[in-house]
Enzyme design. Sequence first.
Site, PDB file in Angstrom:
ATOM      1  N   ALA A  77       0.824  -1.206   0.000  1.00 29.37           N
ATOM      2  CA  ALA A  77       0.000   0.000   0.000  1.00 29.37           C
ATOM      3  C   ALA A  77       0.859   1.257   0.000  1.00 29.37           C
ATOM      4  O   ALA A  77       0.614   2.205  -0.762  1.00 29.37           O
ATOM      5  CB  ALA A  77      -0.929  -0.010   1.213  1.00 29.37           C
ATOM      6  N   TYR A  78       1.867   1.266   0.851  1.00 30.34           N
ATOM      7  CA  TYR A  78       2.737   2.442   0.967  1.00 30.34           C
ATOM      8  C   TYR A  78       3.519   2.669  -0.319  1.00 30.34           C
ATOM      9  O   TYR A  78       3.564   3.782  -0.855  1.00 30.34           O
ATOM     10  CB  TYR A  78       3.677   2.238   2.154  1.00 30.34           C
ATOM     11  CG  TYR A  78       4.601   3.400   2.435  1.00 30.34           C
ATOM     12  CD1 TYR A  78       4.100   4.616   2.878  1.00 30.34           C
ATOM     13  CD2 TYR A  78       5.985   3.271   2.292  1.00 30.34           C
ATOM     14  CE1 TYR A  78       4.942   5.675   3.165  1.00 30.34           C
ATOM     15  CE2 TYR A  78       6.835   4.321   2.571  1.00 30.34           C
ATOM     16  CZ  TYR A  78       6.308   5.523   3.006  1.00 30.34           C
ATOM     17  OH  TYR A  78       7.150   6.576   3.283  1.00 30.34           O
TER      18      TYR A  78
END
Length: 247
Positions: free
Chosen positions: A154-155
């Site tokens: 996600a990051y």
Amino acid sequence: MTTTHQRRVAVVTGGSRGIGRATARRLAADDFAVLVGYAGNRALAEEAVAEIAADGGTARAVQADVADEEQVAAVFDAAENDFGGVDAVVNAAGRMALAPVAELDLAELDAVHRTNIRGTFVVARQAARRLRAGGTLVTFSTSVVGLAPPGYGAYSASKGAVEALTPILARELRGRDVTVNAVAPGPTATDLFLDGKDEETVARLAAQPPLERLGTPADIAEVVAFLASPAGHWVNGQVVRANGGII
């Protein structure tokens, strides 16, 4: 004939802690008046302002959610009303959630992307509209985009979007004498990075760079200060991987 010196002005989001705080202090040392943007912890932001004042600099703390267009516009209004304009914008605000893709709570995904993608876009819109000639916008990516470690889906995806946006905006600002670059730190000793990591993990990550240590917020602040200076103005549309040599 006497020439009046025009003080440069910087807006630093995420300026109350970590890399953003170190950057605000470093730019103040270069005689920028600094707007310290913060999300919620006013006490930390005021500490950052007090540090700058103790060093002889000028700063003011302004609260804003970077993903909220009206709040971000108000930060830029404050910079123009209090100090006369905007010459450097550093979007150091960020959010991280670590989990395998198969296990990540989608609410966490939405929160990460709201801050890291939408927040970058909202800040970049104001910067594109308001930066004076000779100015610079510095966005933040991460060396994780290239290293691709498990758990960072996600990051890393959110920061990959920042890397895609940065050179496009640099080209859109042709003729304005404004630069746009991304800084992509490697493992850096910030609260955001250290949170949830045990000593063994931190030691392993610190051993990755050939320089055999974690980066510090001050290391990254020096890179940002260079990009915001006249000496760094020929660097444009780039992603600068400030990570001590991790390949």
